[in-house]
Motif scaffolding. Structure first.
Motif: not given
Length: 364
Positions: A276-288, A290-296, A298-307
């Protein structure tokens, strides 16, 4: 539209030492094997054996030679034989990090059959292995196998998935994982002690990033994110079905830690919140970035940081941002001038606190 997990980063990692851990359910031993250098993001593969019949099988086949070698070693130790072949290999889906070890298994056990649930799973597997071998991401030996001939589609699971332990029952489930054209299968094991073991491949992962992108079928950006919605509905339905069946489910995912009966619903809710968070961010941003920094954040325990660097976002973000007239030039702007909500999805409401699961939606 195509949405696929892309593990290109994993494809360029060198072979490394593998790690394993075992859980016993009655007479059944399940051993998870994974790359020790990246235990939270490396693909999981499984060895299942019976203490009654001293036989077993594999779920997925590993990516690195060290992982597959350890799977074979564990299997041989547990069945007390170096020559008795596994009953079968069950491939959950066609990504090479779950499939590339099949060549080594077939070399040692040429008579062991390898099963997938549908022709679509086999087709995607062939595309992935062709891509992986053509680009030299794995060894020549790993590519020295006719995957088209080796992968068999299940036509009669009850007779093909044989396991001579009367305390367990095997079942294969067909899963349309991520929308219109990405496919997988679940393998379920019911035990006489009322345990239910579900091997989900990448359709359900635990605290591991849900890599989303289009890739093979069209090589074009998706025009909508309907597949994210369908995928979320699939995860919610799995929770509901297990609850309705009264099963004490333990989930053995394609990536991340095992999820026991007390944690599964919570883990699925976390996956859905992540999407849900990824969907909201990507729908309104062209900057990968920025999107990934926000995902990390908000969800620091989701592992891989170089998606983003490995391609998991680059083919998803521009399509959604463009759909709200956000003109992407050199990764700018970070956020489109006017925020717009993504299309309505009954399973991905824009309310961040909504964790309603399928049973609540259907039956209240």
């Amino acid at each position: 539209m195509v949405i696929l997990f892309i593990y290109v980063l994993l494809l360029v990692l060198p072979s490394s030492v593998s790690a394993s851990s075992s859980i016993t359910f009655g007479s059944v031993i399940v051993t998870q094997v994974q790359d020790a250098l990246a235990p939270r993001e490396s693909s999981n593969d499984y060895v299942i054996t019976s203490k009654k019949s001293y036989e077993g099988f594999f779920v997925d086949s590993g990516f690195t030679n060290s992982t597959t070698t350890q799977m074979i070693s564990i299997y041989q130790q547990q069945i007390r034989s170096n020559s008795k072949p596994p009953k079968f290999v069950f491939i959950t889906h066609g990504h090479p990090d779950h499939l590339a070890g099949l060549s080594l298994i077939k070399k040692i056990y040429p008579t062991t059959p390898t099963y997938v649930t549908t022709e679509q799973v086999a087709g995607e597997a062939l595309k992935w292995m062709n891509f992986t071998c053509t680009n030299g991401f794995i060894s020549i030996d790993q590519c020295n196998i006719d995957f088209k001939r080796v992968l068999r589609v299940l036509t009669s699971p009850r007779t093909q998935l044989t396991f001579n332990d009367t305390s367990v029952e095997l079942s294969a489930l067909n899963v349309l994982v991520k929308g219109e054209s990405s496919y997988a299968g679940f393998l379920g094991i019911s035990t006489s002690s009322k345990d239910y073991l579900l091997f989900t491949g990448d359709a359900i992962t635990i605290r591991s990033h849900l890599w989303v992108s289009n890739f093979f079928d069209t090589n074009q950006l998706p025009s909508s994110d309907d597949a994210l919605c369908a995928w979320t509905g699939n995860m919610k339905t799995s929770v509901c079905d297990l609850q309705l069946a009264g099963r004490k489910a333990t989930i053995f995912p394609g990536h991340g830690p095992i999820s026991g009966p007390l944690n599964y619903t919570k883990d699925i809710s976390r996956n859905i919140a992540w999407l849900r968070t990824l969907r909201n961010l990507t729908f309104n941003s062209c900057n990968t970035t920025y999107v990934w920094s926000q995902m990390i954040r908000l969800y620091p325990d989701f592992g891989e940081k170089h998606l983003a660097a490995s391609g998991g976002l680059t083919t998803h973000i521009p399509a959604d941002a463009n759909s709200v007239n956000c003109n992407c030039i050199n990764d700018s702007p970070t956020i489109c001038p006017v925020y717009k909500a993504p299309p309505t999805c009954p399973y991905l409401d824009i309310n961040e606190s909504d964790t309603t699961l399928a049973c609540d939606i259907r039956y209240t």
